[in-house]
Design a protein around this motif. Structure first.
Motif, PDB file in Angstrom:
ATOM      1  N   TYR A 194       0.881  -1.156  -0.112  1.00 17.12           N
ATOM      2  CA  TYR A 194       0.015   0.110  -0.047  1.00 17.12           C
ATOM      3  C   TYR A 194       0.871   1.231   0.054  1.00 17.12           C
ATOM      4  O   TYR A 194       0.384   2.274  -0.201  1.00 17.12           O
ATOM      5  CB  TYR A 194      -0.901  -0.082   1.182  1.00 17.12           C
ATOM      6  CG  TYR A 194      -2.110  -0.961   0.767  1.00 17.12           C
ATOM      7  CD1 TYR A 194      -3.174  -0.603   0.131  1.00 17.12           C
ATOM      8  CD2 TYR A 194      -2.028  -2.376   1.120  1.00 17.12           C
ATOM      9  CE1 TYR A 194      -4.189  -1.531  -0.081  1.00 17.12           C
ATOM     10  CE2 TYR A 194      -3.042  -3.200   0.927  1.00 17.12           C
ATOM     11  CZ  TYR A 194      -4.129  -2.990   0.013  1.00 17.12           C
ATOM     12  OH  TYR A 194      -4.925  -3.886  -0.077  1.00 17.12           O
ATOM     13  N   HIS A 195       2.056   1.258   0.233  1.00 17.92           N
ATOM     14  CA  HIS A 195       3.013   2.166   0.118  1.00 17.92           C
ATOM     15  C   HIS A 195       2.625   3.481   1.001  1.00 17.92           C
ATOM     16  O   HIS A 195       2.493   4.573   0.750  1.00 17.92           O
ATOM     17  CB  HIS A 195       3.258   2.864  -1.418  1.00 17.92           C
ATOM     18  CG  HIS A 195       4.568   3.391  -1.555  1.00 17.92           C
ATOM     19  ND1 HIS A 195       4.795   4.653  -1.675  1.00 17.92           N
ATOM     20  CD2 HIS A 195       5.555   2.501  -1.688  1.00 17.92           C
ATOM     21  CE1 HIS A 195       6.167   4.908  -1.986  1.00 17.92           C
ATOM     22  NE2 HIS A 195       6.747   3.649  -1.987  1.00 17.92           N
ATOM     23  N   ARG A 196       2.054   2.929   2.378  1.00 19.27           N
ATOM     24  CA  ARG A 196       1.677   3.769   3.274  1.00 19.27           C
ATOM     25  C   ARG A 196       2.071   3.019   4.799  1.00 19.27           C
ATOM     26  O   ARG A 196       2.483   2.048   4.541  1.00 19.27           O
ATOM     27  CB  ARG A 196       0.088   3.992   3.216  1.00 19.27           C
ATOM     28  CG  ARG A 196      -0.462   4.505   2.050  1.00 19.27           C
ATOM     29  CD  ARG A 196      -0.237   5.949   2.078  1.00 19.27           C
ATOM     30  NE  ARG A 196      -1.110   6.789   1.092  1.00 19.27           N
ATOM     31  CZ  ARG A 196      -0.953   7.098  -0.110  1.00 19.27           C
ATOM     32  NH1 ARG A 196       0.397   6.353  -0.683  1.00 19.27           N
ATOM     33  NH2 ARG A 196      -1.697   7.459  -0.984  1.00 19.27           N
ATOM     34  N   GLU A 197       2.076   3.865   5.638  1.00 19.16           N
ATOM     35  CA  GLU A 197       2.204   3.345   6.875  1.00 19.16           C
ATOM     36  C   GLU A 197       0.971   2.638   7.604  1.00 19.16           C
ATOM     37  O   GLU A 197       0.091   3.493   7.770  1.00 19.16           O
ATOM     38  CB  GLU A 197       2.699   4.529   7.995  1.00 19.16           C
ATOM     39  CG  GLU A 197       3.337   4.039   9.113  1.00 19.16           C
ATOM     40  CD  GLU A 197       4.500   2.979   9.275  1.00 19.16           C
ATOM     41  OE1 GLU A 197       4.471   2.007  10.157  1.00 19.16           O
ATOM     42  OE2 GLU A 197       5.303   3.069   8.468  1.00 19.16           O
ATOM     43  N   PRO A 198       1.153   1.390   7.697  1.00 24.34           N
ATOM     44  CA  PRO A 198      -0.103   0.688   8.182  1.00 24.34           C
ATOM     45  C   PRO A 198      -0.531   0.935   9.600  1.00 24.34           C
ATOM     46  O   PRO A 198       0.617   1.249  10.401  1.00 24.34           O
ATOM     47  CB  PRO A 198       0.104  -0.577   8.086  1.00 24.34           C
ATOM     48  CG  PRO A 198       1.480  -1.003   7.953  1.00 24.34           C
ATOM     49  CD  PRO A 198       2.046   0.445   7.415  1.00 24.34           C
ATOM     50  N   PHE A 199      -1.764   0.975  10.144  1.00 19.77           N
ATOM     51  CA  PHE A 199      -2.025   0.974  11.586  1.00 19.77           C
ATOM     52  C   PHE A 199      -2.871  -0.075  12.053  1.00 19.77           C
ATOM     53  O   PHE A 199      -4.258   0.320  11.360  1.00 19.77           O
ATOM     54  CB  PHE A 199      -2.345   2.412  12.107  1.00 19.77           C
ATOM     55  CG  PHE A 199      -3.480   2.893  11.452  1.00 19.77           C
ATOM     56  CD1 PHE A 199      -4.634   3.016  12.062  1.00 19.77           C
ATOM     57  CD2 PHE A 199      -3.191   3.791  10.110  1.00 19.77           C
ATOM     58  CE1 PHE A 199      -5.818   3.672  11.244  1.00 19.77           C
ATOM     59  CE2 PHE A 199      -4.423   4.314   9.470  1.00 19.77           C
ATOM     60  CZ  PHE A 199      -5.391   4.301  10.255  1.00 19.77           C
ATOM     61  N   PRO A 200      -2.917  -0.813  12.902  1.00 22.98           N
ATOM     62  CA  PRO A 200      -3.819  -1.699  13.133  1.00 22.98           C
ATOM     63  C   PRO A 200      -4.830  -1.075  13.991  1.00 22.98           C
ATOM     64  O   PRO A 200      -4.294  -0.140  14.998  1.00 22.98           O
ATOM     65  CB  PRO A 200      -3.231  -2.997  13.873  1.00 22.98           C
ATOM     66  CG  PRO A 200      -1.710  -2.740  13.745  1.00 22.98           C
ATOM     67  CD  PRO A 200      -1.519  -1.339  13.204  1.00 22.98           C
ATOM     68  N   PHE A 201      -6.294  -1.322  14.194  1.00 23.17           N
ATOM     69  CA  PHE A 201      -7.236  -0.736  14.844  1.00 23.17           C
ATOM     70  C   PHE A 201      -8.208  -1.351  15.468  1.00 23.17           C
ATOM     71  O   PHE A 201      -9.094  -1.034  16.213  1.00 23.17           O
ATOM     72  CB  PHE A 201      -7.715   0.618  14.168  1.00 23.17           C
ATOM     73  CG  PHE A 201      -8.452   0.092  12.936  1.00 23.17           C
ATOM     74  CD1 PHE A 201      -9.711   0.134  13.166  1.00 23.17           C
ATOM     75  CD2 PHE A 201      -7.939   0.050  11.582  1.00 23.17           C
ATOM     76  CE1 PHE A 201     -10.704  -0.396  11.848  1.00 23.17           C
ATOM     77  CE2 PHE A 201      -8.861  -0.321  10.598  1.00 23.17           C
ATOM     78  CZ  PHE A 201      -9.966  -0.318  10.602  1.00 23.17           C
TER      79      PHE A 201
END
Length: 172
Positions: free
Chosen positions: A116-123
């Motif tokens: 995704y070329h983004r910083e992932p964040f689990p939520f």
């Protein structure tokens, strides 16, 4: 001017779902194995990753699941959505350091960064005690973002799974 064939951020959807995916992949600096993984994901919509979880990591999460049964603040899935008599715990990561750490597994996070070329964040988490035995269905309604296509479901098996024990079914 944006170069849609070379810039992963040029359009507001994930590059792995872009109509320019093939060109973006070709222009990427990914190694051969990662390019193959991205191409598989683009074609099929999922990947399998061996997280190399230790027995102690798994036992810690499972133990915390059973401890959560004793906590009156534990949130469970609504009864009318269940296809099994086994409870499902919502948001175990808020009660369990082990579950929170598993959400941040470096292999999962690195794979999501690549895709995704983004910083992932689990939520959010849902922990199942047994296979759900749900009929085939789409989770698209639960995985909606604005702009669209930026949410991903990650399923981590904490036991050996096969076609007979209620494991996840995927239709590419």
């Amino acid at each position: 001017m944006n170069n849609y064939y070379k810039e992963k951020h040029a359009i507001p959807i994930p590059w792995v779902e872009s109509p320019f995916f093939e060109s973006l992949l070709k222009e990427s600096d990914l190694d051969k194995e990662d390019k193959e993984r991205c191409a598989f994901y683009n074609k099929n919509g999922y990947l399998q990753i061996d997280l190399d979880l230790s027995e102690s990591e798994i036992k810690s999460v499972v133990g915390d699941m059973y401890q959560a049964l004793e906590n009156e603040k534990t949130k469970y899935h609504a009864d009318h959505f269940q296809y099994t008599e086994n409870k499902r715990i919502f948001e175990l990561w808020k009660q369990s350091k082990a579950a929170a750490e598993m959400c941040m597994n470096h292999k999962v996070m690195d794979t999501l960064r690549m895709l995704y070329h983004r910083e992932p964040f689990p939520f959010s988490t849902i922990n199942f005690f047994k296979g759900s035995n749900q009929p085939l269905h789409s989770d698209t309604i639960h995985f909606h973002t604005v702009p669209s296509r930026w949410m991903v479901g990650v399923w981590i098996a904490l036991e050996d799974v096969n076609e007979t024990n209620g494991s996840l079914k995927i239709i590419p």
